[in-house]
Enzyme design. Structure first.
Site, mmCIF file in Angstrom:
data_model
loop_
_atom_site.group_PDB
_atom_site.id
_atom_site.type_symbol
_atom_site.label_atom_id
_atom_site.label_comp_id
_atom_site.label_asym_id
_atom_site.label_seq_id
_atom_site.Cartn_x
_atom_site.Cartn_y
_atom_site.Cartn_z
ATOM 1 N N TYR A 37 30.770 28.008 45.416
ATOM 2 C CA TYR A 37 31.487 26.399 46.499
ATOM 3 C C TYR A 37 30.402 26.053 46.849
ATOM 4 C CZ TYR A 37 36.173 25.986 43.708
ATOM 5 O OH TYR A 37 37.506 26.551 42.987
ATOM 6 N N ASP A 60 45.948 30.595 39.898
ATOM 7 C CA ASP A 60 47.029 30.148 38.648
ATOM 8 C C ASP A 60 47.172 31.465 37.683
ATOM 9 O OD1 ASP A 60 45.443 27.578 40.316
ATOM 10 O OD2 ASP A 60 46.326 26.011 38.458
ATOM 11 N N ASP A 62 39.792 31.811 43.006
ATOM 12 C CA ASP A 62 40.596 30.205 42.629
ATOM 13 C C ASP A 62 41.571 30.407 41.091
ATOM 14 O OD1 ASP A 62 41.868 27.013 42.324
ATOM 15 O OD2 ASP A 62 39.867 27.273 40.642
ATOM 16 N N ASP A 102 37.055 38.873 32.830
ATOM 17 C CA ASP A 102 37.643 38.980 31.621
ATOM 18 C C ASP A 102 39.002 39.942 31.647
ATOM 19 O OD1 ASP A 102 35.886 40.176 31.827
ATOM 20 O OD2 ASP A 102 34.580 39.326 29.942
ATOM 21 N N LYS A 107 31.864 39.547 38.194
ATOM 22 C CA LYS A 107 30.979 39.164 36.546
ATOM 23 C C LYS A 107 30.188 39.914 36.253
ATOM 24 C CE LYS A 107 31.303 37.766 32.168
ATOM 25 N NZ LYS A 107 32.242 38.347 31.078
#
Ligand code: NAD
Ligand code: IPM
Ligand code: MN
Length: 355
Positions: free
Chosen positions: A137, A250, A246, A222, A189
């Site tokens: 970001y 969710d 982020d 993942d 990752k």
């Protein structure tokens, strides 16, 4: 009487429905615990943008600086591009006030029907610690010839040692303070992003050496998504970069029943700047204006604010009232399977608090 000055920024969509609801509950808790809130309301957001060409005034950060906290709803409007709304309001506050630690608890509360079978209340209880000021970001990049066939867009992720180390250290301190599983899970990752994420792994290993009393685990993002569904009860504190944090939150909100229950705190742990408390969810244009938004994520964000302000007793009052309202199950909003409204859900919490 002790008074906290709080800037209320409801923002867009359901933000202007859930913020007033949560303020009612926070007011009730303050009265019971013997302190006051002095709220100042700011109508910044997409309406301000459509009228004045800016999401918030140029001197907004200077205006917010003296407040003890910022209580934020959400921004995002169908008529304004999302990168304009978010880069015009929310993200500059997080960065400008160095709110580097974003805390997102995920708890399966009693009475909430989780989408996963066979999960007992309380069995899922972890916190995602999201790096909140840099990473993906960082807004480093550019675009040339966007309309052309040879158009190019570059968006770089920025991982500083300073930023990486402090968020990882924050996560270890939190895990120690929680006194639960004593486990910190790092999510990266590194198999694909061989510069930034292996740097993160290196810093994670260095910081972990300072906490021999805690266990660690590293997951690729993942696989972490899969494990959040497959074994959510095994987590304690998860630490991740801005973008991964982020996305994971969710998912963690869904796993614990609803985005309408997931709170968030954007903390400046040094307290040099005000911290900001907001739900994980956005402005929910699909239900905005219908009076059916779940106000509990905003209320639980208020709990995080009370705890950060040092008002633990009031925090437990609000948290307890929300949990009792969930357990009892009347007046709940449609996201929780109820037929109630923002009003009835708020009344349910207020009545539990009085009890
Ligand atoms: P969203 O979180 O607004 O909504 C996703 C889904 O969850 C929708 O179906 C919505 O109705 C539901 N939902 C969310 N909060 C709820 C609540 N309290 N009660 C009941 N249901 C709820 O995400 P989105 O639809 O992807 O984004 C909408 C807008 O919000 C976009 O403009 C986006 O950029 C913005 N956004 C802002 C923030 C923020 O301000 N912090 C966060 C996320 C998204
Ligand atoms: C959140 C939101 C924001 C984020 C968006 C709206 C920029 O999704 O707070 O989770 O990604 O930080
Ligand atoms: Mn999000």
């Amino acid at each position: 009487m002790k008074t906290y000055r709080v800037a209320a920024l409801p923002g867009d969509g359901i933000g202007s429905e859930v913020v007033p609801a949560a303020i009612e509950v926070l007011e009730a808790a303050a009265a019971l615990s013997g302190f006051r809130f002095a709220w100042e309301h700011f109508d910044w957001g997409s309406r301000h943008y459509l009228d004045a060409g800016r999401m918030m005034p140029e001197d907004a950060l200077a205006t917010l600086q003296p407040f003890d906290a910022i209580f934020f709803g959400a921004v995002g409007h169908p008529d304004v591009p999302d990168h304009v709304t978010l880069n015009g309001l929310l993200l500059p506050i997080r960065r400008g006030f160095d709110q580097y630690a974003c805390i997102r608890p995920a708890v399966l509360h009693p009475g909430v029907r989780a989408p996963l079978a066979g999960k007992a209340p309380g069995s899922i209880d972890f916190v995602v610690v999201r790096e909140n000021t840099e990473g993906e970001y960082a807004q480093v990049g550019g675009i040339v010839y966007p309309e052309a066939a040879h158009g190019v867009a570059v968006q770089s992720a920025v991982f500083t040692r300073h930023g990486t180390e402090r968020i990882i250290r924050f996560a270890f301190e939190l895990a120690r303070g929680r006194g639960r599983k004593g486990l910190v899970t790092s999510v990266t990752k590194s198999n694909a992003q061989g510069f930034s994420m292996t740097f993160w792994d290196r810093v994670f290993a260095e910081v972990a050496a300072d906490y021999p009393d805690l266990r660690t685990e590293s997951l690729l993002v993942d696989a972490a998504c899969m494990d959040l569904v497959r074994r959510p009860e095994s987590f304690d504190v998860i630490v991740a970069s801005n973008l991964f944090g982020d996305i994971l939150t969710d998912l963690s909100a869904a796993v614990t029943g609803s985005l309408g229950l997931a709170p968030s705190a954007n903390l400046n742990p040094t307290r040099r700047f005000p911290s900001m408390f907001e739900p994980v969810h956005g402005s929910a244009p699909d239900i905005a204006g219908r009076g059916i938004a779940n106000p509990m994520a905003q209320m639980l964000s208020g709990v995080l604010m009370l705890d950060f302000l040092g008002e633990a007793e009031a925090a437990r009052r609000v948290e307890g009232a929300v949990r009792e309202a969930l357990r009892e199950g009347t007046g709940l909003t449609p996201d929780l399977g109820g037929t109630g409204t923002t009003r009835s859900a708020t009344d349910a919490v207020l009545s539990r608090m009085a009890a």
